[in-house]
Design a protein around this motif. Structure first.
Motif, PDB file in Angstrom:
ATOM      1  N   GLY A 261       0.824  -1.202   0.000  1.00 42.20           N
ATOM      2  CA  GLY A 261       0.000   0.000   0.000  1.00 42.20           C
ATOM      3  C   GLY A 261       0.859   1.253   0.000  1.00 42.20           C
ATOM      4  O   GLY A 261       2.083   1.204  -0.020  1.00 42.20           O
ATOM      5  N   THR A 262       0.209   2.373   0.008  1.00 39.75           N
ATOM      6  CA  THR A 262       0.913   3.654   0.049  1.00 39.75           C
ATOM      7  C   THR A 262       0.514   4.393   1.314  1.00 39.75           C
ATOM      8  O   THR A 262      -0.656   4.416   1.697  1.00 39.75           O
ATOM      9  N   GLU A 263       1.484   4.943   1.982  1.00 41.14           N
ATOM     10  CA  GLU A 263       1.226   5.672   3.217  1.00 41.14           C
ATOM     11  C   GLU A 263       0.804   7.099   2.891  1.00 41.14           C
ATOM     12  O   GLU A 263       1.502   7.827   2.200  1.00 41.14           O
ATOM     13  N   GLY A 264      -0.380   7.444   3.382  1.00 38.71           N
ATOM     14  CA  GLY A 264      -0.827   8.824   3.239  1.00 38.71           C
ATOM     15  C   GLY A 264      -1.243   9.194   1.839  1.00 38.71           C
ATOM     16  O   GLY A 264      -1.481  10.355   1.551  1.00 38.71           O
ATOM     17  N   GLY A 265      -1.318   8.217   0.940  1.00 39.60           N
ATOM     18  CA  GLY A 265      -1.703   8.525  -0.426  1.00 39.60           C
ATOM     19  C   GLY A 265      -2.823   7.641  -0.895  1.00 39.60           C
ATOM     20  O   GLY A 265      -3.352   6.811  -0.156  1.00 39.60           O
ATOM     21  N   LYS A 266      -3.189   7.798  -2.131  1.00 40.35           N
ATOM     22  CA  LYS A 266      -4.267   7.012  -2.701  1.00 40.35           C
ATOM     23  C   LYS A 266      -3.772   5.618  -3.023  1.00 40.35           C
ATOM     24  O   LYS A 266      -2.702   5.439  -3.610  1.00 40.35           O
ATOM     25  N   ARG A 267      -4.571   4.604  -2.630  1.00 41.21           N
ATOM     26  CA  ARG A 267      -4.150   3.230  -2.900  1.00 41.21           C
ATOM     27  C   ARG A 267      -4.228   2.947  -4.401  1.00 41.21           C
ATOM     28  O   ARG A 267      -5.025   3.549  -5.129  1.00 41.21           O
ATOM     29  N   PRO A 268      -3.426   2.020  -4.898  1.00 37.89           N
ATOM     30  CA  PRO A 268      -3.498   1.662  -6.316  1.00 37.89           C
ATOM     31  C   PRO A 268      -4.825   0.981  -6.614  1.00 37.89           C
ATOM     32  O   PRO A 268      -5.466   0.415  -5.721  1.00 37.89           O
TER      33      PRO A 268
ATOM     34  N   ARG B 160      -6.259  -7.182  -7.526  1.00 43.15           N
ATOM     35  CA  ARG B 160      -5.262  -7.049  -6.452  1.00 43.15           C
ATOM     36  C   ARG B 160      -6.010  -6.732  -5.167  1.00 43.15           C
ATOM     37  O   ARG B 160      -6.465  -5.612  -4.965  1.00 43.15           O
ATOM     38  N   GLY B 161      -6.150  -7.736  -4.326  1.00 46.49           N
ATOM     39  CA  GLY B 161      -6.965  -7.589  -3.135  1.00 46.49           C
ATOM     40  C   GLY B 161      -6.374  -6.652  -2.107  1.00 46.49           C
ATOM     41  O   GLY B 161      -5.350  -6.982  -1.492  1.00 46.49           O
ATOM     42  N   PRO B 162      -6.980  -5.498  -1.856  1.00 44.45           N
ATOM     43  CA  PRO B 162      -6.428  -4.567  -0.866  1.00 44.45           C
ATOM     44  C   PRO B 162      -6.616  -5.042   0.568  1.00 44.45           C
ATOM     45  O   PRO B 162      -5.897  -4.599   1.461  1.00 44.45           O
TER      46      PRO B 162
END
Length: 372
Positions: A86-93, A121-123
């Motif tokens: 995932g991405t910290e503080g940003g929009k997830r892919p 891609r299961g978040p």
């Protein structure tokens, strides 16, 4: 050349015919006395039998779907999965990526629909899977740009790949025909396999300390579809259908998440999560998880889910599915509704499921409308 491709089968047929003709031509020359002549005749018989047996084995594999790729046949990992950071503080892919379109002979997308090749891609579970998505023609037509469409998740058996739903059971072809004939509403059909882990049958179970397969189907799939497509997310607007292990997964999804899956159909479906060398330990010794993975046990001991369920099996040829189907239907209590699709004769094979799918799609559409 793919293991299940028609070209490969035709090449084997041509080789078998040529070998048989060669054996007939050489046989008079080997019809002599002595050890060398005897060895020659044995060799000719072995070559002829090998050619014919190859054709029979490949034809049987194409019909019943034991192996879908050369990697599966040779025991090598044939599916791919990867944890997506995932991405910290940003929009997830995005949880669903369209990799291209699959040609299945439907015609122009505005008249018959389109099949996308997708990667999910299961978040939530961190698991991923390749699959396909059928989009109805209305998805591309003017005047429907803001329409949202119900979703049916079609799940193939185990072992198998999602492409079996296209090449063997012909799900998008059946869906396109039903939509075009106005037998069902314009519907998105997602086509996936039941296993979320390469070379392991997870039986759509959240394995303690292992793959969260049920979470993938109940949470990740809806997130993924909504990232890319205009899906109807009203209560119980989704349906699920599957054959064999995929049927178990479809029924389990509706029984554990009826707010999402309002209706589900299991074709020749297992009603409990089998454990064998392909599954490994699914329960980590937890009796409660094992019990809750038994769908008949759930009907007997847990509150009945507000879902419509359909079970399909044959009286002759599928006794191991037919008898449990009757028991399952007898245990159901409102608000659970259980219908049965009974064939007099049939088998645990693609041909039977291919013939059942059109009726099942119509049943799913009717039940989803009733529960909307």
């Amino acid at each position: 050349m793919g293991l299940t491709s028609q070209t490969f089968l035709l090449v084997l047929v041509a080789i078998a015919v040529a070998v048989t003709a060669l054996v007939l031509w050489l046989w008079p020359r080997a019809a002599k006395k002595g050890p060398w002549a005897l060895a020659s005749r044995l060799g000719l018989l072995v070559v002829a039998q090998a050619g014919i047996l190859s054709v029979l084995l490949v034809a049987a594999n194409n019909e019943f779907g034991f192996y879908s790729t050369w990697n599966e046949l040779l025991g090598r990992a044939s599916g791919k999965q990867a944890l997506q950071p995932g991405t910290e503080g940003g929009k997830r892919p995005p949880a669903l990526v369209v990799k291209g379109q699959e040609s299945v002979g439907l015609g122009p997308k505005e008249k018959a629909g389109r099949v996308d090749r997708i990667e999910i891609r299961g978040p939530v579970s961190g698991l991923s899977m390749d699959g396909y998505a059928y989009l109805p023609p209305q998805y591309f037509q003017k005047g429907h740009e803001k329409d949202r469409f119900p979703v049916i998740v079609a799940i193939t058996g185990q072992p198998g790949t999602s492409k079996n739903l296209i090449t063997q059971i012909k799900v998008p072809q059946a869906a396109s025909a039903a939509v075009t004939a106005k037998q069902i509403r314009p519907t998105i059909v997602l086509m996936v396999r039941p296993s979320v882990v390469a070379d392991r049958d997870t039986n759509c179970t959240d394995v303690p300390g292992g793959p969260q397969a049920l979470t993938f189907f109940n949470q990740d799939l809806p997130v993924a579809v909504n990232d890319q497509y205009r899906a109807d997310n009203s209560r119980g607007a989704w349906g699920a259908v599957g054959n064999s292990t995929g049927g178990y997964c479809a029924l389990k999804a509706a029984m554990t998440n009826p707010a999402r899956y309002g209706a589900a159909a299991g074709l020749s479906a297992d009603l409990f999560a089998r454990q064998d060398h392909t599954t490994g330990d699914l329960y980590a010794g937890n009796k409660q998880i094992r019990n809750e993975s038994d769908l008949i046990w759930r009907l007997e001991h847990m509150p009945p889910p507000p879902a419509s369920l359909l079970l399909a099996a044959s009286r002759k040829g599928e006794e191991k599915y037919y008898e449990p189907m009757l028991k399952f239907a007898g245990k159901a209590k409102a608000p659970t509704k259980v219908d049965k699709l009974v064939r007099e004769e049939g088998g645990h094979n693609f041909r039977t499921w291919r013939e059942e799918y059109p009726a099942v799609l119509r049943w799913l559409d009717k039940e989803l409308i009733a529960r909307s």
